[in-house]
Write a protein that holds these residues in place. Structure first.
Motif, mmCIF file in Angstrom:
data_model
loop_
_atom_site.group_PDB
_atom_site.id
_atom_site.type_symbol
_atom_site.label_atom_id
_atom_site.label_comp_id
_atom_site.label_asym_id
_atom_site.label_seq_id
_atom_site.Cartn_x
_atom_site.Cartn_y
_atom_site.Cartn_z
ATOM 1 N N GLY A 280 0.821 -1.196 0.000
ATOM 2 C CA GLY A 280 0.000 0.000 0.000
ATOM 3 C C GLY A 280 0.859 1.251 0.000
ATOM 4 O O GLY A 280 2.087 1.188 0.118
ATOM 5 N N ARG A 281 0.197 2.401 -0.126
ATOM 6 C CA ARG A 281 0.943 3.659 -0.150
ATOM 7 C C ARG A 281 1.779 3.902 1.108
ATOM 8 O O ARG A 281 2.852 4.510 1.020
ATOM 9 C CB ARG A 281 -0.022 4.826 -0.386
ATOM 10 N N PRO A 282 1.350 3.459 2.304
ATOM 11 C CA PRO A 282 2.216 3.655 3.467
ATOM 12 C C PRO A 282 3.588 3.012 3.311
ATOM 13 O O PRO A 282 4.579 3.539 3.825
ATOM 14 C CB PRO A 282 1.419 3.006 4.606
ATOM 15 N N HIS A 283 3.664 1.901 2.579
ATOM 16 C CA HIS A 283 4.964 1.265 2.364
ATOM 17 C C HIS A 283 5.838 2.118 1.452
ATOM 18 O O HIS A 283 7.060 2.189 1.630
ATOM 19 C CB HIS A 283 4.770 -0.132 1.774
ATOM 20 N N GLY B 259 -0.446 11.532 -1.914
ATOM 21 C CA GLY B 259 -1.829 11.716 -1.487
ATOM 22 C C GLY B 259 -2.713 12.131 -2.646
ATOM 23 O O GLY B 259 -2.234 12.433 -3.753
ATOM 24 N N TRP B 260 -4.015 12.148 -2.404
ATOM 25 C CA TRP B 260 -4.967 12.502 -3.465
ATOM 26 C C TRP B 260 -4.637 13.876 -4.034
ATOM 27 O O TRP B 260 -4.427 14.851 -3.314
ATOM 28 C CB TRP B 260 -6.394 12.499 -2.912
ATOM 29 N N ARG C 54 4.333 11.681 6.901
ATOM 30 C CA ARG C 54 3.164 12.373 6.381
ATOM 31 C C ARG C 54 3.492 13.219 5.154
ATOM 32 O O ARG C 54 2.643 13.424 4.281
ATOM 33 C CB ARG C 54 2.570 13.252 7.483
ATOM 34 N N GLU C 55 4.734 13.702 5.086
ATOM 35 C CA GLU C 55 5.128 14.548 3.967
ATOM 36 C C GLU C 55 5.014 13.808 2.638
ATOM 37 O O GLU C 55 4.708 14.411 1.600
ATOM 38 C CB GLU C 55 6.563 15.044 4.164
ATOM 39 N N LEU D 241 10.857 7.762 3.145
ATOM 40 C CA LEU D 241 11.439 8.287 4.378
ATOM 41 C C LEU D 241 12.798 7.645 4.652
ATOM 42 O O LEU D 241 13.768 8.338 4.999
ATOM 43 C CB LEU D 241 10.483 8.033 5.546
ATOM 44 N N ALA D 242 12.867 6.330 4.467
ATOM 45 C CA ALA D 242 14.135 5.625 4.708
ATOM 46 C C ALA D 242 15.219 6.103 3.753
ATOM 47 O O ALA D 242 16.404 6.154 4.124
ATOM 48 C CB ALA D 242 13.928 4.119 4.568
#
Length: 285
Positions: free
Chosen positions: A139-142, A165-166, A157-158, A148-149
């Motif tokens: 998913g997008r969180p990954h 994001g949409w 969140r950035e 970020l990593a």
């Protein structure tokens, strides 16, 4: 403190996520957190995945926390994205077979997002994204965690606010899945279909039209719902003859409005859902 299904614990949390999708903790660790929070029960509702349920159930039996088998599906209804929870699933094989196609669609979507980010000079790789996802549904969180990593965003969140994001440059819509088909899938797996975090979209008319399509419940308690909206949704849900539900939508954060158990969902709501499942089984037989 450890909760027990035989103890008078008052609260449940009927929307929780693990590393089987985009949560931060393993299914067993999620159950341990629920036990520490003295919750009577949790519903594990990973996105497009039921792969964490066996581990969660084993931990639940050991720790005295009831596990409600669940899933979260992304659907569309009347031009809007609608998230649907399937709770009380009993035929996991039926759900698993259907979800395999969705998981493949998630990987392809992630590839397109990564390619777009690369075109914007962000050299995140698909390998890094898959490493973040592990065995879970991508998913997008990954993607955000991989960014970020890699140092391409300063905080998680950035990545959403600026890139994925949409409406952002690398946003890609999911494949459309009609809500009526999703409700039918949940029912075929023995579950109840719950409209997740509906917000202001849950007007009486819209709830009624979804009820006609087989919706069983509305998630009235959610961190995104202010008190006035909760009151309104409880009334609209009851008037439509549907059941209330609620959850923290927990992904592993330790503080803030999405903390595990923070919505204080009463156990009686789970009892009502149990009764609905039993009634449907009796009718079917």
């Amino acid at each position: 403190m450890t909760a027990s299904p035989t103890a008078p614990a008052a609260f449940v949390d009927l929307q929780v996520h693990s590393t089987a999708s985009d949560g931060a903790l393993s299914p067993a660790a999620v159950v341990q957190a629920a036990a520490d929070a003295a919750l009577y029960a949790i519903a594990l509702t990973d996105h497009d995945s039921v792969e964490g349920l066996a581990e969660a159930r084993e931990a639940g039996e050991r720790l005295g926390v009831r596990i409600v088998p669940g899933v979260e599906l992304s659907t569309h209804f009347e031009g809007e994205e609608l998230h649907l929870l399937g709770l009380h699933l009993s035929n996991l094989d039926a759900m698993r077979d259907a979800l395999e196609e969705f998981r493949e669609q998630r990987v392809e979507r992630a590839r397109r997002i990564v390619a777009t980010l690369n075109a914007h000079s962000i050299p995140v790789t698909m390998e890094a994204v898959l490493a973040e996802a592990g065995p879970g549904a991508v998913g997008r969180p990954h993607i955000a965690r991989a960014m970020l990593a890699g140092g391409w965003v300063r905080e998680f969140r950035e990545a959403f606010d600026k890139w994925i994001g949409w409406g952002r440059p690398a946003y890609m819509a999911k494949e459309q899945f009609d809500v009526a088909d999703a409700i039918a899938l949940v029912h075929s797996a023995g579950g109840l279909a719950v409209w997740a975090h509906p917000g202001e979209l849950a007007t009486p008319a819209r709830i009624g039209r979804l009820a006609e399509r087989g919706l069983d419940s509305v998630e009235v308690l959610h961190p995104s719902h202010p008190p006035y909206l909760v009151t309104r949704l409880v009334e609209h849900t009851a008037n439509a003859g549907l059941l209330p539900s609620g959850g923290s939508d927990w992904h592993g954060t330790q503080e803030g409005p999405r903390k595990l158990g923070g919505q204080l969902v009463p156990k009686v709501w789970l009892d009502w859902q149990d009764a609905k499942v039993a009634e449907r089984l009796t009718t079917a037989s």
